[in-house]
Design a protein around this motif. Structure first.
Motif, PDB file in Angstrom:
ATOM      1  N   TYR A   1       2.543   3.654  16.154  1.00 59.10           N
ATOM      2  CA  TYR A   1       2.765   3.954  14.031  1.00 59.10           C
ATOM      3  C   TYR A   1       2.134   2.644  13.564  1.00 59.10           C
ATOM      4  CZ  TYR A   1       6.265   5.796  16.175  1.00 59.10           C
ATOM      5  OH  TYR A   1       7.596   6.816  16.663  1.00 59.10           O
TER       6      TYR A   1
ATOM      7  N   HIS B   1      11.978   1.221   3.017  1.00 59.50           N
ATOM      8  CA  HIS B   1      12.584   1.025   4.395  1.00 59.50           C
ATOM      9  C   HIS B   1      12.282   1.845   4.651  1.00 59.50           C
ATOM     10  CE1 HIS B   1      15.550   0.155   7.769  1.00 59.50           C
ATOM     11  NE2 HIS B   1      15.680  -0.599   7.577  1.00 59.50           N
TER      12      HIS B   1
ATOM     13  N   TYR C   1       4.016  -2.615  -1.288  1.00 57.39           N
ATOM     14  CA  TYR C   1       4.374  -2.901   0.183  1.00 57.39           C
ATOM     15  C   TYR C   1       2.542  -2.360   0.891  1.00 57.39           C
ATOM     16  CZ  TYR C   1       8.876  -2.772  -1.067  1.00 57.39           C
ATOM     17  OH  TYR C   1       9.874  -2.989  -0.679  1.00 57.39           O
TER      18      TYR C   1
ATOM     19  N   TRP D   1      10.107   3.991   4.748  1.00 60.60           N
ATOM     20  CA  TRP D   1       8.731   4.251   4.585  1.00 60.60           C
ATOM     21  C   TRP D   1       8.086   2.911   5.969  1.00 60.60           C
ATOM     22  CZ3 TRP D   1       4.613   0.574   3.498  1.00 60.60           C
ATOM     23  CH2 TRP D   1       3.055   1.230   3.541  1.00 60.60           C
ATOM     24  N   LEU D   2       8.502   1.685   5.373  1.00 59.65           N
ATOM     25  CA  LEU D   2       7.797   0.319   6.764  1.00 59.65           C
ATOM     26  C   LEU D   2       7.869   0.750   7.827  1.00 59.65           C
ATOM     27  CD1 LEU D   2       9.032  -2.640   4.461  1.00 59.65           C
ATOM     28  CD2 LEU D   2       7.276  -2.195   4.953  1.00 59.65           C
ATOM     29  N   HIS D   3       9.295   1.242   7.756  1.00 55.11           N
ATOM     30  CA  HIS D   3       9.848   1.706   9.182  1.00 55.11           C
ATOM     31  C   HIS D   3       9.341   3.235  10.229  1.00 55.11           C
ATOM     32  CE1 HIS D   3      11.749  -2.027   9.682  1.00 55.11           C
ATOM     33  NE2 HIS D   3      12.702  -2.307   8.212  1.00 55.11           N
ATOM     34  N   ASN D   4       8.007   3.575   9.204  1.00 53.99           N
ATOM     35  CA  ASN D   4       7.805   5.202   9.675  1.00 53.99           C
ATOM     36  C   ASN D   4       8.673   6.321   9.799  1.00 53.99           C
ATOM     37  OD1 ASN D   4       5.175   3.615  10.171  1.00 53.99           O
ATOM     38  ND2 ASN D   4       5.639   2.260  11.275  1.00 53.99           N
ATOM     39  N   THR D   5      10.359   5.737   9.461  1.00 51.41           N
ATOM     40  CA  THR D   5      10.704   6.735   9.402  1.00 51.41           C
ATOM     41  C   THR D   5      10.174   8.310   8.400  1.00 51.41           C
ATOM     42  OG1 THR D   5      12.452   5.210   9.862  1.00 51.41           O
ATOM     43  CG2 THR D   5      13.254   7.586   8.860  1.00 51.41           C
TER      44      THR D   5
ATOM     45  N   ARG E   1       0.315   0.468  10.977  1.00 54.09           N
ATOM     46  CA  ARG E   1       0.883  -1.259  11.098  1.00 54.09           C
ATOM     47  C   ARG E   1       1.213  -1.236   8.618  1.00 54.09           C
ATOM     48  NH1 ARG E   1       1.977  -6.790  11.282  1.00 54.09           N
ATOM     49  NH2 ARG E   1       0.712  -8.259  10.670  1.00 54.09           N
ATOM     50  N   ARG E   2       2.312  -1.696   9.067  1.00 49.85           N
ATOM     51  CA  ARG E   2       2.700  -1.627   6.933  1.00 49.85           C
ATOM     52  C   ARG E   2       3.777  -3.032   7.270  1.00 49.85           C
ATOM     53  NH1 ARG E   2       5.029   5.098   7.269  1.00 49.85           N
ATOM     54  NH2 ARG E   2       3.251   5.378   7.655  1.00 49.85           N
ATOM     55  N   TRP E   3       3.644  -3.313   5.738  1.00 47.16           N
ATOM     56  CA  TRP E   3       4.244  -4.871   5.341  1.00 47.16           C
ATOM     57  C   TRP E   3       4.255  -4.604   3.718  1.00 47.16           C
ATOM     58  CZ3 TRP E   3      -0.675  -4.264   6.802  1.00 47.16           C
ATOM     59  CH2 TRP E   3      -1.936  -4.981   5.813  1.00 47.16           C
TER      60      TRP E   3
END
Length: 132
Positions: free
Chosen positions: A51, A72, A39, A74-78, A53-55
């Motif tokens: 937000y 998931h 990640y 963390w990736l979707h900025n929850t 950018r994460r991948w």
């Protein structure tokens, strides 16, 4: 040679050459999950929709259901904190992550499924076929 060919043209078997270069140039490693997926977050603070950018770079086939729930989020900025930066203990009722098995031999097949080898239950009399 097939590895280089795959990395240039085949996106579903992991990262492509473009993803490798972008990640090398712009990515800051954040962590790795138990499946070996890596990640990243934008090193320069680049934002996507306001937000960070994460991948993820998958270890093997690019299948979204292979991302565990904690990553998931963390990736979707929850959540802002990656799972590697916190000490989280799963609740006793929480099950370990399972990938989506649809389309594989281990997919769920209900009782009566033709693929399972069962037979469909007889109609109960409440079905009337349409006849033109």
């Amino acid at each position: 040679m097939m590895g280089l060919f795959s990395e240039i043209f085949v996106w579903w078997q992991g990262q492509t050459m473009g993803t490798r270069f972008y990640t090398w140039k712009n990515g800051k490693p954040v962590g790795t999950d138990e499946q070996g997926n890596r990640y990243y977050e934008a090193r320069n603070g680049e934002k996507n929709g306001g937000y960070p950018r994460r991948w993820v770079v998958y270890n093997g086939y690019a299948e979204a259901s292979r991302v565990p729930p904690d990553w998931h989020g963390w990736l979707h900025n929850t959540v802002d904190t990656p799972p590697t930066a916190e000490t989280y203990t799963a609740k006793p009722w929480q099950k370990p992550h399972r990938p989506n098995l649809t389309g594989t031999p281990r997919a769920y097949r209900p009782q009566g499924s033709i693929i399972r080898g069962g037979e469909r239950p007889k109609a109960t009399g409440d079905y009337e076929p349409w006849r033109p």
